[in-house]
Scaffold this motif. Structure first.
Motif, PDB file in Angstrom:
ATOM      1  N   LYS A 198       5.290  14.725  12.500  1.00  0.00           N
ATOM      2  CA  LYS A 198       5.712  13.332  12.675  1.00  0.00           C
ATOM      3  C   LYS A 198       6.761  13.185  13.783  1.00  0.00           C
ATOM      4  CE  LYS A 198       3.076  12.109   9.238  1.00  0.00           C
ATOM      5  NZ  LYS A 198       3.382  11.716   7.880  1.00  0.00           N
ATOM      6  N   ARG A 205      -7.464  16.646   3.742  1.00  0.00           N
ATOM      7  CA  ARG A 205      -6.815  17.646   2.863  1.00  0.00           C
ATOM      8  C   ARG A 205      -6.812  17.201   1.401  1.00  0.00           C
ATOM      9  NH1 ARG A 205      -0.776  15.564   3.695  1.00  0.00           N
ATOM     10  NH2 ARG A 205      -1.478  13.715   4.797  1.00  0.00           N
ATOM     11  N   LEU A 260       0.288  -1.013  -0.417  1.00  0.00           N
ATOM     12  CA  LEU A 260      -0.170  -1.297   0.940  1.00  0.00           C
ATOM     13  C   LEU A 260      -1.682  -1.333   1.090  1.00  0.00           C
ATOM     14  CD1 LEU A 260       2.063   1.130   3.005  1.00  0.00           C
ATOM     15  CD2 LEU A 260       1.996  -1.355   3.252  1.00  0.00           C
ATOM     16  N   ASP A 261      -2.358  -0.396   0.427  1.00  0.00           N
ATOM     17  CA  ASP A 261      -3.748  -0.199   0.831  1.00  0.00           C
ATOM     18  C   ASP A 261      -4.561   0.545  -0.219  1.00  0.00           C
ATOM     19  OD1 ASP A 261      -2.376   2.195   1.171  1.00  0.00           O
ATOM     20  OD2 ASP A 261      -2.520   2.193   3.341  1.00  0.00           O
ATOM     21  N   GLY A 271       5.031   5.093   4.667  1.00  0.00           N
ATOM     22  CA  GLY A 271       4.938   6.376   5.358  1.00  0.00           C
ATOM     23  C   GLY A 271       4.466   6.048   6.764  1.00  0.00           C
ATOM     24  N   ILE A 272       4.188   7.066   7.543  1.00  0.00           N
ATOM     25  CA  ILE A 272       3.671   6.810   8.899  1.00  0.00           C
ATOM     26  C   ILE A 272       2.605   7.854   9.228  1.00  0.00           C
ATOM     27  CG2 ILE A 272       5.588   8.127   9.950  1.00  0.00           C
ATOM     28  CD1 ILE A 272       5.377   6.146  12.358  1.00  0.00           C
ATOM     29  N   GLY A 273       1.501   7.398   9.809  1.00  0.00           N
ATOM     30  CA  GLY A 273       0.466   8.335  10.239  1.00  0.00           C
ATOM     31  C   GLY A 273       0.889   9.039  11.521  1.00  0.00           C
ATOM     32  N   HIS A 294       0.123   4.818  12.511  1.00  0.00           N
ATOM     33  CA  HIS A 294      -0.336   3.756  11.616  1.00  0.00           C
ATOM     34  C   HIS A 294       0.651   3.545  10.467  1.00  0.00           C
ATOM     35  CE1 HIS A 294      -2.948   6.715   9.029  1.00  0.00           C
ATOM     36  NE2 HIS A 294      -1.840   6.464   8.392  1.00  0.00           N
ATOM     37  N   ILE A 295       0.732   2.291  10.015  1.00  0.00           N
ATOM     38  CA  ILE A 295       1.481   1.953   8.799  1.00  0.00           C
ATOM     39  C   ILE A 295       0.511   1.203   7.904  1.00  0.00           C
ATOM     40  CG2 ILE A 295       3.882   2.057   9.553  1.00  0.00           C
ATOM     41  CD1 ILE A 295       3.752  -0.872  10.354  1.00  0.00           C
ATOM     42  N   GLY A 296       0.541   1.501   6.579  1.00  0.00           N
ATOM     43  CA  GLY A 296      -0.608   1.113   5.783  1.00  0.00           C
ATOM     44  C   GLY A 296      -1.784   1.768   6.484  1.00  0.00           C
ATOM     45  N   ALA A 350       3.809   2.685  -1.189  1.00  0.00           N
ATOM     46  CA  ALA A 350       2.877   3.415  -0.325  1.00  0.00           C
ATOM     47  C   ALA A 350       2.380   4.657  -1.057  1.00  0.00           C
ATOM     48  CB  ALA A 350       3.598   3.835   0.954  1.00  0.00           C
ATOM     49  N   THR A 351       1.279   5.201  -0.590  1.00  0.00           N
ATOM     50  CA  THR A 351       0.788   6.468  -1.139  1.00  0.00           C
ATOM     51  C   THR A 351       0.953   7.542  -0.064  1.00  0.00           C
ATOM     52  OG1 THR A 351      -1.440   5.998  -0.419  1.00  0.00           O
ATOM     53  CG2 THR A 351      -0.849   5.259  -2.636  1.00  0.00           C
ATOM     54  N   GLY A 352       0.185   8.626  -0.164  1.00  0.00           N
ATOM     55  CA  GLY A 352       0.311   9.720   0.799  1.00  0.00           C
ATOM     56  C   GLY A 352       1.257  10.779   0.274  1.00  0.00           C
ATOM     57  N   SER A 353       1.403  11.853   1.033  1.00  0.00           N
ATOM     58  CA  SER A 353       2.218  12.963   0.534  1.00  0.00           C
ATOM     59  C   SER A 353       3.716  12.691   0.681  1.00  0.00           C
ATOM     60  CB  SER A 353       1.841  14.255   1.265  1.00  0.00           C
ATOM     61  OG  SER A 353       1.945  14.041   2.652  1.00  0.00           O
ATOM     62  N   THR A 354       4.110  11.901   1.666  1.00  0.00           N
ATOM     63  CA  THR A 354       5.545  11.760   1.946  1.00  0.00           C
ATOM     64  C   THR A 354       6.337  11.151   0.782  1.00  0.00           C
ATOM     65  OG1 THR A 354       4.834  11.374   4.232  1.00  0.00           O
ATOM     66  CG2 THR A 354       7.170  11.103   3.760  1.00  0.00           C
ATOM     67  N   TYR A 406      -6.191   5.208  -4.504  1.00  0.00           N
ATOM     68  CA  TYR A 406      -4.745   5.039  -4.460  1.00  0.00           C
ATOM     69  C   TYR A 406      -4.210   4.479  -5.773  1.00  0.00           C
ATOM     70  CZ  TYR A 406      -4.581   6.267   0.485  1.00  0.00           C
ATOM     71  OH  TYR A 406      -4.630   6.945   1.670  1.00  0.00           O
TER      72      TYR A 406
HETATM   73  C1  F6R Z   1      -0.480   5.182   2.417  1.00  0.00           C
HETATM   74  C2  F6R Z   1      -0.417   4.688   3.761  1.00  0.00           C
HETATM   75  C3  F6R Z   1      -0.452   5.568   4.973  1.00  0.00           C
HETATM   76  C4  F6R Z   1       0.439   6.810   4.842  1.00  0.00           C
HETATM   77  C5  F6R Z   1       0.357   7.655   6.098  1.00  0.00           C
HETATM   78  C6  F6R Z   1       1.182   8.923   5.995  1.00  0.00           C
HETATM   79  O1  F6R Z   1      -0.429   4.113   1.490  1.00  0.00           O
HETATM   80  O2  F6R Z   1      -0.372   3.532   3.898  1.00  0.00           O
HETATM   81  O3  F6R Z   1      -0.020   4.801   6.074  1.00  0.00           O
HETATM   82  O4  F6R Z   1       1.745   6.408   4.609  1.00  0.00           O
HETATM   83  O5  F6R Z   1      -0.971   7.994   6.363  1.00  0.00           O
HETATM   84  O6  F6R Z   1       0.625   9.754   5.032  1.00  0.00           O
HETATM   85  P1  F6R Z   1       1.369  11.078   4.560  1.00  0.00           P
HETATM   86  O7  F6R Z   1       2.580  10.639   3.813  1.00  0.00           O
HETATM   87  O8  F6R Z   1       0.372  11.768   3.669  1.00  0.00           O
HETATM   88  O9  F6R Z   1       1.702  11.848   5.809  1.00  0.00           O
END
Ligand code: F6R
Length: 251
Positions: free
Chosen positions: A201, A166, A66-67, A131-133, A137-139, A35-39, A80
């Protein structure tokens, strides 16, 4: 679903990295769903450290991400694929040919999604990192009326565009759509590891752990998977700690 307490981001990254590293050690040619994102950035740093210290070997590891945003090319620093190179792939001994990410530059959504699903059929993940939005959301499987099954193109919700602004110079630069692995692709992984940190979260983690399983909270579907671990820091566990502390374990 196992929920592991971490005291802070660093602790979350170390505990989650240890779970992922255990899969790499047990199966040197494993498939890692990433996965990507900051987490996960701190977790990736831990994996890099494991490689540098000679504890982890990625030479036979394969990855599926994932995406990917639609409309960005691989050399765009917001894509990504760029993120994965910067935060992990360029720092470990993985063969770039073994790393797979949806191709956001392919304008033919049907062809790209079919290509990615065929790839996932051929190499299901041994462990899928998520990670989780804030919206669950996942992915990029956004809240919806039904669970989307296969890889698909998704229009990003305002909540996701706002949360991801951001990373871009201006909010208008955030792409409006993405290709994402579907819920079936995620659920096919043998193990699932979800990481979450920060107070933003806390509400969604509580909903995922205790609310109804429904497509309006996409991550709630994980309760139907036999091997899911959530590693979350004390802030992300804030609500759950008040309502259902018995669900949280120390290790
Ligand atoms: C990234 C992804 C997203 C992030 C989610 C959390 O590949 O699939 O679901 O995991 O948006 O993003 P962060 O970690 O930046 O809070």
């Amino acid at each position: 679903m196992k929920i592991i307490y971490a005291k802070d981001y660093d602790d979350m990254s170390k505990k989650a990295a240890a779970l992922l590293a255990a899969v790499v050690t047990a199966k040197p040619d494993c498939v890692l769903g990433l996965a990507t994102g900051s987490t996960p950035v701190g977790l990736y740093r831990e994996l890099i450290r494991g490689y540098e210290e000679g504890r982890l070997d990625f030479s036979r590891v394969r990855t599926v991400n994932l995406d990917e945003y639609c409309g960005l090319t691989a050399d765009s620093d917001q894509s990504y694929v760029y993120f994965m190179r910067e935060n992990l792939f360029d720092h470990i001994n993985i063969d770039p040919a073994n790393t797979h990410i949806p191709n956001g530059a392919n304008p033919d959504a049907a062809a790209e999604c079919a290509r990615y699903d065929a790839l996932l059929d051929a190499m299901p993940a041994d462990i899928q990192l998520l990670g989780i939005g804030n919206n669950g959301h996942i992915g990029f499987n956004e809240p919806a009326d039904s669970f989307a099954v296969g890889t698909h193109q998704v229009m990003l919700t305002k909540s996701t565009i706002d949360a991801n602004a951001r990373f871009f110079a201006k909010p208008e630069d955030v792409p409006r759509s993405a290709y994402t692995m579907g819920i079936a692709g995620i659920m096919r992984a043998k193990k699932i590891l979800l990481v979450a940190n920060g107070v933003n979260k806390a509400e969604i983690i509580e909903k995922v752990a205790t609310g109804p399983v429904c497509p309006q909270v996409p991550a709630s579907v994980l309760r139907l998977h036999p091997d899911v671990t959530i590693v979350a820091d004390s802030s992300a566990l804030g609500c759950l700690q008040k309502s259902c502390p018995a669900l949280i374990s120390e290790e």
